[in-house]
Write an enzyme that holds these catalytic residues in place. Structure first.
Site, PDB file in Angstrom:
ATOM      1  N   ARG A 208      18.685  13.401 -31.972  1.00  0.00           N
ATOM      2  CA  ARG A 208      19.782  13.558 -32.830  1.00  0.00           C
ATOM      3  C   ARG A 208      20.914  12.672 -32.955  1.00  0.00           C
ATOM      4  O   ARG A 208      21.453  12.449 -31.846  1.00  0.00           O
ATOM      5  CB  ARG A 208      20.365  15.041 -32.652  1.00  0.00           C
ATOM      6  CG  ARG A 208      21.053  15.489 -33.567  1.00  0.00           C
ATOM      7  CD  ARG A 208      21.882  16.939 -33.241  1.00  0.00           C
ATOM      8  NE  ARG A 208      22.779  16.671 -32.654  1.00  0.00           N
ATOM      9  CZ  ARG A 208      23.840  17.556 -31.770  1.00  0.00           C
ATOM     10  NH1 ARG A 208      23.136  18.617 -31.485  1.00  0.00           N
ATOM     11  NH2 ARG A 208      24.971  17.405 -31.277  1.00  0.00           N
TER      12      ARG A 208
ATOM     13  N   HIS B  71      24.562  28.130 -34.403  1.00  0.00           N
ATOM     14  CA  HIS B  71      25.830  27.518 -34.221  1.00  0.00           C
ATOM     15  C   HIS B  71      25.947  26.214 -35.241  1.00  0.00           C
ATOM     16  O   HIS B  71      24.869  26.080 -35.884  1.00  0.00           O
ATOM     17  CB  HIS B  71      25.956  26.798 -32.760  1.00  0.00           C
ATOM     18  CG  HIS B  71      24.787  25.877 -32.466  1.00  0.00           C
ATOM     19  ND1 HIS B  71      23.468  26.365 -32.323  1.00  0.00           N
ATOM     20  CD2 HIS B  71      25.044  24.368 -32.305  1.00  0.00           C
ATOM     21  CE1 HIS B  71      22.745  25.103 -32.413  1.00  0.00           C
ATOM     22  NE2 HIS B  71      23.687  24.157 -32.379  1.00  0.00           N
TER      23      HIS B  71
ATOM     24  N   HIS C  44      22.835  26.570 -37.729  1.00  0.00           N
ATOM     25  CA  HIS C  44      21.485  26.339 -37.501  1.00  0.00           C
ATOM     26  C   HIS C  44      21.090  26.656 -36.010  1.00  0.00           C
ATOM     27  O   HIS C  44      22.102  27.109 -35.193  1.00  0.00           O
ATOM     28  CB  HIS C  44      20.948  24.801 -37.501  1.00  0.00           C
ATOM     29  CG  HIS C  44      21.615  23.908 -36.632  1.00  0.00           C
ATOM     30  ND1 HIS C  44      23.157  23.429 -36.656  1.00  0.00           N
ATOM     31  CD2 HIS C  44      21.376  23.475 -35.212  1.00  0.00           C
ATOM     32  CE1 HIS C  44      23.417  23.057 -35.645  1.00  0.00           C
ATOM     33  NE2 HIS C  44      22.430  22.871 -34.672  1.00  0.00           N
TER      34      HIS C  44
ATOM     35  N   ASP D 280      27.440  22.516 -35.013  1.00  0.00           N
ATOM     36  CA  ASP D 280      27.802  21.325 -34.074  1.00  0.00           C
ATOM     37  C   ASP D 280      29.087  20.896 -33.530  1.00  0.00           C
ATOM     38  O   ASP D 280      29.907  20.681 -34.614  1.00  0.00           O
ATOM     39  CB  ASP D 280      26.776  20.058 -34.178  1.00  0.00           C
ATOM     40  CG  ASP D 280      25.335  20.396 -34.013  1.00  0.00           C
ATOM     41  OD1 ASP D 280      24.813  21.365 -33.256  1.00  0.00           O
ATOM     42  OD2 ASP D 280      24.611  19.702 -34.693  1.00  0.00           O
TER      43      ASP D 280
HETATM   44  C1  SIN Z   1      20.596  21.190 -32.128  1.00  0.00           C
HETATM   45  O1  SIN Z   1      21.132  22.543 -31.925  1.00  0.00           O
HETATM   46  O2  SIN Z   1      21.363  20.246 -32.709  1.00  0.00           O
HETATM   47  C2  SIN Z   1      19.030  21.045 -32.071  1.00  0.00           C
HETATM   48  C3  SIN Z   1      18.143  22.078 -32.993  1.00  0.00           C
HETATM   49  C4  SIN Z   1      16.766  22.018 -32.865  1.00  0.00           C
HETATM   50  O3  SIN Z   1      16.357  21.324 -31.783  1.00  0.00           O
HETATM   51  O4  SIN Z   1      16.161  22.362 -33.501  1.00  0.00           O
END
Ligand code: SIN
Length: 289
Positions: free
Chosen positions: A275, A106, A259, A108
């Site tokens: 994050r 995805h 990612h 973000d």
């Molecule tokens: C996310 O999708 O923002 C998290 C990715 C991760 O935890 O590696």
């Protein structure tokens, strides 16, 4: 110490050396980092012993931060700018709701009308093995399509729906949770090919985790095209897989990168991440079925 940048892999990513985020950086260093970030899609900064305040302060140099109101339950209690991704059980012993966050490809906030420009994920705790994140270069994914495919998908829009991503490996699809999310985040249509606002480069903008179908096509047509694009965009030569060390900070540009958090956790071990999310330009429109 001056900043230097070295590539991490063929497909995507670079490591930035010579930066200490415990102190505010001069404007020219921020400009160098932003340029390297846009050019390389993701940036790795190792050994950053930073507090949540320093993480937020550095992130805010790149734009307005999301307060994560779309997923408010998972915010840091003192810092709404920090979204916690953790496999650690809650205080009452129940499993963490974010233990499976991001396990499908995805970008973000693509399911909103103001998708994220960038995300900055900081590793606070990681097991020796597992807990990796994979990244895919969506500029390269677009560039390596045939001219015929580029021409076909360029004018199209695809539907991005957060409810599509609500899935738990143990419990399967959680439709009550999906419906609740739909109220806060109704589905939106996004261009399938997105023009990067800072470089004018084109990137493929569909993801297996969030994109449900192509607007204006029937299910079978849409599935055939999307399945091909999903597979094409995550070919190994187009990706980088990161094994985290504590105090790693990774920045990714959501306008050109997808990612995925891998399901590679050894039972009994834990991963704890913070994050921040930098908001991007408005994109897309609400989808009416
Ligand atoms: C996310 O999708 O923002 C998290 C990715 C991760 O935890 O590696």
């Amino acid at each position: 110490m001056s900043i230097s940048v070295r590539r991490l892999s063929y497909g995507i990513g670079a490591e930035v050396l010579g930066v200490d985020l415990r102190r505010p950086l001069p404007g020219e260093d921020i400009a160098t980092i932003r340029r390297a970030w846009v050019d390389n899609g993701i940036l790795l900064l190792r050994d950053q012993n930073i507090t949540p305040e320093q993480h937020i302060a550095f992130s805010a140099r790149f734009g307005k931060l999301d307060d994560h109101s779309a997923l408010f339950k998972y915010r840091h209690p003192q810092h709404p700018e920090i979204f916690i991704v953790s496999t650690k059980p809650n205080a009452d012993g129940s499993p963490s709701d974010t233990r499976e966050t991001g396990v499908n490809w995805h970008s973000d906030l693509s399911y909103t009308l103001r998708p994220a420009m960038g995300s900055l994920l900081y590793c606070r705790e990681i097991p020796d093995v597992g807990g990796d994140t994979q990244f895919a270069n969506m500029f390269l994914a677009y560039q390596t399509l045939s001219e015929g495919m580029k021409k076909m998908i360029e004018p199209l829009q695809a539907v991005h729906d957060y409810a599509w991503a609500i899935h738990d490996t143990e419990k399967g699809r959680d439709s009550a949770k999906a419906e609740a999310h739909k109220k806060v985040n109704p589905p939106v249509k996004q261009p399938m090919v997105r023009v990067h606002p800072e470089t004018g480069r084109k990137a493929l903008y569909v993801s297996e985790g969030i994109t449900t179908h192509i607007a204006g096509m029937n299910h079978d047509e849409s599935r055939a095209i999307l399945s091909y694009l999903f597979e094409h965009s995550v070919r190994p030569e187009n990706t980088y897989r990161h094994h985290w060390r504590p105090q790693d900070l990774i920045l990714w540009d959501n306008r050109s990168v997808m990612h995925k958090a891998l399901r590679d956790r050894v039972p009994g071990t834990h991963r704890h991440m913070h994050r921040t999310t930098v908001l991007g330009e408005p994109s897309g429109e609400l989808y009416k079925a």
